[in-house]
Design a protein around this motif. Structure first.
Motif, mmCIF file in Angstrom:
data_model
loop_
_atom_site.group_PDB
_atom_site.id
_atom_site.type_symbol
_atom_site.label_atom_id
_atom_site.label_comp_id
_atom_site.label_asym_id
_atom_site.label_seq_id
_atom_site.Cartn_x
_atom_site.Cartn_y
_atom_site.Cartn_z
ATOM 1 N N THR A 25 5.784 20.188 1.329
ATOM 2 C CA THR A 25 6.698 19.094 1.009
ATOM 3 C C THR A 25 5.913 17.794 1.106
ATOM 4 O OG1 THR A 25 7.454 18.698 3.282
ATOM 5 C CG2 THR A 25 8.668 20.348 1.984
ATOM 6 N N PHE A 26 6.378 16.808 0.347
ATOM 7 C CA PHE A 26 5.779 15.481 0.448
ATOM 8 C C PHE A 26 6.809 14.437 0.086
ATOM 9 C CE2 PHE A 26 4.590 16.982 -3.801
ATOM 10 C CZ PHE A 26 4.876 15.905 -4.620
ATOM 11 N N GLN A 27 6.521 13.195 0.438
ATOM 12 C CA GLN A 27 7.430 12.089 0.197
ATOM 13 C C GLN A 27 6.875 11.139 -0.850
ATOM 14 O OE1 GLN A 27 7.983 10.931 4.512
ATOM 15 N NE2 GLN A 27 10.033 10.618 3.675
ATOM 16 N N ALA A 28 7.800 10.481 -1.553
ATOM 17 C CA ALA A 28 7.432 9.450 -2.523
ATOM 18 C C ALA A 28 7.944 8.109 -2.028
ATOM 19 C CB ALA A 28 8.022 9.766 -3.892
ATOM 20 N N CYS A 29 7.210 7.076 -2.381
ATOM 21 C CA CYS A 29 7.513 5.745 -1.881
ATOM 22 C C CYS A 29 7.218 4.719 -2.968
ATOM 23 C CB CYS A 29 6.642 5.536 -0.648
ATOM 24 S SG CYS A 29 6.104 3.902 -0.268
ATOM 25 N N LEU A 30 8.006 3.692 -3.008
ATOM 26 C CA LEU A 30 7.751 2.552 -3.879
ATOM 27 C C LEU A 30 7.197 1.449 -2.984
ATOM 28 C CD1 LEU A 30 8.002 1.366 -6.723
ATOM 29 C CD2 LEU A 30 10.282 0.557 -6.085
ATOM 30 N N ARG A 31 5.948 1.078 -3.191
ATOM 31 C CA ARG A 31 5.288 0.044 -2.390
ATOM 32 C C ARG A 31 5.308 -1.258 -3.171
ATOM 33 N NH1 ARG A 31 -0.111 1.485 0.657
ATOM 34 N NH2 ARG A 31 1.496 2.284 2.071
ATOM 35 N N SER A 32 5.791 -2.318 -2.535
ATOM 36 C CA SER A 32 5.857 -3.643 -3.155
ATOM 37 C C SER A 32 4.934 -4.592 -2.409
ATOM 38 C CB SER A 32 7.290 -4.190 -3.103
ATOM 39 O OG SER A 32 8.176 -3.335 -3.797
ATOM 40 N N GLY A 33 4.031 -5.218 -3.154
ATOM 41 C CA GLY A 33 3.129 -6.185 -2.561
ATOM 42 C C GLY A 33 3.872 -7.437 -2.124
ATOM 43 N N GLN A 34 3.388 -8.061 -1.073
ATOM 44 C CA GLN A 34 3.953 -9.305 -0.563
ATOM 45 C C GLN A 34 2.811 -10.267 -0.273
ATOM 46 O OE1 GLN A 34 6.166 -7.825 2.840
ATOM 47 N NE2 GLN A 34 7.999 -7.619 1.588
ATOM 48 N N ASP A 35 3.157 -11.511 0.065
ATOM 49 C CA ASP A 35 2.127 -12.499 0.371
ATOM 50 C C ASP A 35 1.162 -11.991 1.439
ATOM 51 O OD1 ASP A 35 3.106 -14.286 -1.477
ATOM 52 O OD2 ASP A 35 4.346 -15.353 -0.018
ATOM 53 N N LYS A 36 1.701 -11.346 2.443
ATOM 54 C CA LYS A 36 0.873 -10.819 3.530
ATOM 55 C C LYS A 36 1.135 -9.324 3.655
ATOM 56 C CE LYS A 36 0.855 -15.140 6.025
ATOM 57 N NZ LYS A 36 1.199 -15.863 7.247
ATOM 58 N N GLY A 37 0.459 -8.547 2.842
ATOM 59 C CA GLY A 37 0.572 -7.097 2.959
ATOM 60 C C GLY A 37 1.481 -6.475 1.919
ATOM 61 N N PHE A 38 2.334 -5.561 2.370
ATOM 62 C CA PHE A 38 3.204 -4.822 1.463
ATOM 63 C C PHE A 38 4.419 -4.304 2.221
ATOM 64 C CE2 PHE A 38 -0.038 -1.962 3.141
ATOM 65 C CZ PHE A 38 0.727 -0.944 3.687
ATOM 66 N N LEU A 61 3.706 3.393 -7.079
ATOM 67 C CA LEU A 61 4.425 4.601 -6.695
ATOM 68 C C LEU A 61 3.404 5.418 -5.922
ATOM 69 C CD1 LEU A 61 6.932 6.496 -6.864
ATOM 70 C CD2 LEU A 61 5.723 7.627 -8.735
ATOM 71 N N ILE A 62 3.766 5.808 -4.706
ATOM 72 C CA ILE A 62 2.832 6.537 -3.856
ATOM 73 C C ILE A 62 3.439 7.885 -3.499
ATOM 74 C CG2 ILE A 62 1.551 6.530 -1.688
ATOM 75 C CD1 ILE A 62 1.684 3.489 -1.737
ATOM 76 N N LEU A 63 2.657 8.929 -3.696
ATOM 77 C CA LEU A 63 3.035 10.268 -3.265
ATOM 78 C C LEU A 63 2.248 10.550 -1.997
ATOM 79 C CD1 LEU A 63 2.945 12.137 -6.709
ATOM 80 C CD2 LEU A 63 4.840 10.862 -5.656
ATOM 81 N N PHE A 64 2.959 10.598 -0.857
ATOM 82 C CA PHE A 64 2.325 10.846 0.439
ATOM 83 C C PHE A 64 2.301 12.346 0.701
ATOM 84 C CE2 PHE A 64 3.340 6.367 1.345
ATOM 85 C CZ PHE A 64 2.150 5.974 1.937
ATOM 86 N N PHE A 65 1.117 12.936 0.582
ATOM 87 C CA PHE A 65 0.930 14.367 0.788
ATOM 88 C C PHE A 65 0.671 14.660 2.258
ATOM 89 C CE2 PHE A 65 -1.109 13.865 -3.596
ATOM 90 C CZ PHE A 65 0.068 14.157 -4.262
ATOM 91 N N PRO A 66 0.850 15.914 2.678
ATOM 92 C CA PRO A 66 0.456 16.268 4.042
ATOM 93 C C PRO A 66 -1.061 16.021 4.192
ATOM 94 C CG PRO A 66 1.705 18.067 3.025
ATOM 95 C CD PRO A 66 1.430 17.056 1.953
#
Length: 177
Positions: free
Chosen positions: A104-117, A156-161
């Motif tokens: 199993t793995f999770q998906a995430c939407l990462r949004s950039g910001q002024d300082k990081g994400f 879009l990030i797929l976080f694998f084990p």
């Protein structure tokens, strides 16, 4: 496929996936180095993981990992550019996968910001079996306070084990409504 004629919020990612789909790859990508335009692996530097990526007609990519010391993360990152979501109600993805061992793995939407994400995880975990399996998930943007309508960049990030051995990503696409 050289030119992107789609103008939707998810266009950059879907174009990057189409370019990958059209390639015949056989490479050992380094951490954070794009092995196809807009697509890269992120591997915890504390691990000893090594990746081998192949891509052939009919499948987006096959990922084989060797590791003796898994790290804290292992991810496939797909760049979405600035991806303006201010005119969208929903953002989602559909993927078709296969794995030698059930994972199993999770998906995430990462949004950039002024300082990081800021990370916003989709609600369901993707499950991959020895046979092809299809997964769809979406987020209702008005119900989320962790997804800004506009951001300087997104992925879009797929976080694998972190101890992943093998995964075939048969297909993947993003959609917005």
């Amino acid at each position: 496929m050289k030119h992107n004629v789609d103008f939707g919020a998810e266009a950059q990612a879907n174009h990057a996936l189409a370019v990958l789909r059209a390639q015949n790859l056989d490479c050992q990508p380094a951490d954070a180095k794009r092995f196809s335009p807009g697509i890269f692996l992120s591997i915890d530097p504390e691990s000893d993981s090594r990746a081998h990526v192949t891509s052939t007609a009919g499948e987006l990519l096959n990922l084989e990992m060797t590791t003796e010391r898994p790290g804290r993360w292992l991810s496939l990152n797909i760049e979405l550019g600035s991806c303006d979501l201010s005119q969208r109600d929903v953002m989602g993805f559909v993927c078709k996968t296969r794995a030698d061992e059930t994972i199993t793995f999770q998906a995430c939407l990462r949004s950039g910001q002024d300082k990081g994400f800021q990370d916003a995880f989709f609600g369901k975990r993707v499950i991959s079996y020895s046979g092809p399996s299809t997964h769809a998930d979406l987020v209702k943007l008005e119900e989320r306070d962790d997804i800004p309508p506009q951001a300087p960049w997104r992925e879009l990030i797929l976080f694998f084990p972190p101890d992943l051995r093998q995964l075939t990503l048969i297909d993947l696409s993003l959609f917005g409504v």
